[in-house]
Design an enzyme around this catalytic site. Structure first.
Site, PDB file in Angstrom:
ATOM      1  CG  ASP A 154      -1.405   1.035   1.421  1.00 56.06           C
ATOM      2  OD1 ASP A 154      -3.339   1.115   1.246  1.00 56.06           O
ATOM      3  OD2 ASP A 154      -1.383   1.580   2.172  1.00 56.06           O
TER       4      ASP A 154
ATOM      5  CG  ASN B 296      -4.976  11.260  -4.759  1.00 60.08           C
ATOM      6  OD1 ASN B 296      -4.194  11.787  -5.436  1.00 60.08           O
ATOM      7  ND2 ASN B 296      -5.154  10.480  -4.524  1.00 60.08           N
TER       8      ASN B 296
ATOM      9  NE  ARG C  41      13.795  -9.042  -6.750  1.00 60.87           N
ATOM     10  CZ  ARG C  41      14.037 -10.208  -6.279  1.00 60.87           C
ATOM     11  NH1 ARG C  41      14.772 -10.938  -5.168  1.00 60.87           N
ATOM     12  NH2 ARG C  41      12.922 -11.119  -7.135  1.00 60.87           N
TER      13      ARG C  41
ATOM     14  CG  HIS D 278      -7.591  13.132  -7.490  1.00 62.26           C
ATOM     15  ND1 HIS D 278      -7.045  12.357  -6.547  1.00 62.26           N
ATOM     16  CD2 HIS D 278      -8.116  14.064  -6.145  1.00 62.26           C
ATOM     17  CE1 HIS D 278      -8.590  11.926  -5.525  1.00 62.26           C
ATOM     18  NE2 HIS D 278      -8.224  13.998  -5.345  1.00 62.26           N
TER      19      HIS D 278
ATOM     20  CG  ASP E 230      -4.995   9.170 -11.348  1.00 61.96           C
ATOM     21  OD1 ASP E 230      -5.323   8.870 -10.549  1.00 61.96           O
ATOM     22  OD2 ASP E 230      -5.654   9.735 -12.065  1.00 61.96           O
TER      23      ASP E 230
ATOM     24  CD  GLU F 290      -4.175   4.652  -0.801  1.00 62.12           C
ATOM     25  OE1 GLU F 290      -4.568   4.629  -0.190  1.00 62.12           O
ATOM     26  OE2 GLU F 290      -4.887   4.299  -2.222  1.00 62.12           O
TER      27      GLU F 290
END
Length: 339
Positions: free
Chosen positions: A221, A229, A284, A234, A238, A264
């Site tokens: 996350d 945002n 990684r 936004h 994005d 997200e």
């Protein structure tokens, strides 16, 4: 490759039949072995230079046409010039090969080129035989003469009519298959990041469970994504999701499923992996995310939770466990891997 192999085999079989036959005609002794060798050479060329497929198939079709033209004209001329010699007695059994050549041309070549080969084949191979037969009606009344007449006459016309129809049907089917693939992509892909969506990733995981394949799951996350945002808008958020998805996809193998889980959050299903390799892959991914440079965001990071698939697991138990691992990573400050 299959077509060239079968043609070479047919040439070898024709050579054997010619040598084993009671009468050894020069044309039958020369063309079949030359055809066999020539198509074997083309097969070797195709194996070595597969990118020249179009050129090789055109050469093969031209060679096959030449191999049919030579006996058609030679034996027709010989029957015309030799008193008492009938074409039906000396003409080799190659009538069906012209039909095979026409079908092959229509399959492998564009419509215009295919029709050109078909018409040229009929004019150069069938027409001299038909002219001879109509000039010698007594031979038409024999079974062999009737067979040649049907093969080079009505059957050709039927083929010339049906092949374009078949090509149109094939193009229509290909169009429908393409549309189906496009629709499946729309159903299984996330429209923003173009990676898989939650639905597809769940299907992949269920399939692994059904087949009892050892696997691991990684859920990550984005840290402080709401602040990104709120601060930058936004569109920037994005762009962050898109570049994160792209970078992670580059690190994964083809059999590892990366999906946008929602908002997200991202999920990775990794088949055939042990605990050590799963943790190393998660690290990684986490590190590659922190190395992204996405203006005007100063730092992009993610919290990562991992879990292995255990005996008796269901998708629900797996998602609950990996979600708890992700929550622990968040609670400990983020930008880390927890199991």
């Amino acid at each position: 490759m299959i077509t060239l192999s079968l043609t070479s085999l047919a040439g070898a079989a024709a050579t054997a039949l010619a040598w084993l036959g009671p009468v050894h005609r020069p044309m039958d002794m020369v063309i079949p072995p030359l055809t066999c060798v020539f198509f074997l050479v083309l097969l070797i060329m195709l194996v070595r230079w597969p990118h020249r497929l179009g050129l090789i198939m055109r050469v093969a079709l031209a060679a096959a046409l030449a191999a049919l033209v030579a006996p058609a004209w030679f034996y027709t001329w010989q029957a015309t010039q030799t008193q008492g010699l009938r074409l039906i007695d000396i003409y080799p059994p190659i009538g069906s090969l012209l039909l095979v050549l026409m079908v092959t041309a229509m399959i492998y070549l564009p419509t215009r080129d295919g029709v050109t080969i078909v018409v040229a084949g009929w004019l150069l191979v069938a027409l001299p035989v038909l002219v001879y037969l109509f000039a010698h009606p007594q031979e038409i009344r024999t079974p062999r003469g009737a067979d040649l007449l049907m093969s080079y006459g009505p059957v050709f016309v039927l083929l010339l009519v049906l092949l374009p129809v078949q090509r149109k049907l094939t193009r229509r089917i290909q169009h429908l298959v393409s549309e189906q693939a496009h629709m499946e992509a729309m159903v299984n892909r996330d429209p923003l990041t173009r990676i898989y969506n939650r639905r597809f990733c769940e299907l992949v995981l269920r399939d692994l469970l059904t087949r009892q394949i050892p696997a691991g799951v990684i859920m990550f996350d984005m840290d402080h994504f709401k602040a990104i945002n709120d601060t930058y808008g936004h569109p920037v958020g994005d762009r962050v999701l898109q570049q994160v998805a792209q970078r992670c996809q580059e690190l994964l193998r083809k059999n590892e499923c990366l999906a946008r889980w929602g908002g997200e959050e991202f999920l990775v299903v990794v088949p055939d992996v042990d605990a050590t390799a799963l943790h190393a892959l998660a690290e990684r991914l986490r590190k590659s995310i922190t190395e992204l440079s996405i203006e005007p965001v100063s730092l992009v990071s993610a919290s990562v939770g991992i879990t292995r698939v255990l005996d008796g697991d269901t998708t629900d138990t797996i998602f609950q466990r990996v979600d708890k691992a992700l929550y622990r990573a968040k609670k400990l400050g983020g930008n880390m891997v927890s199991s």
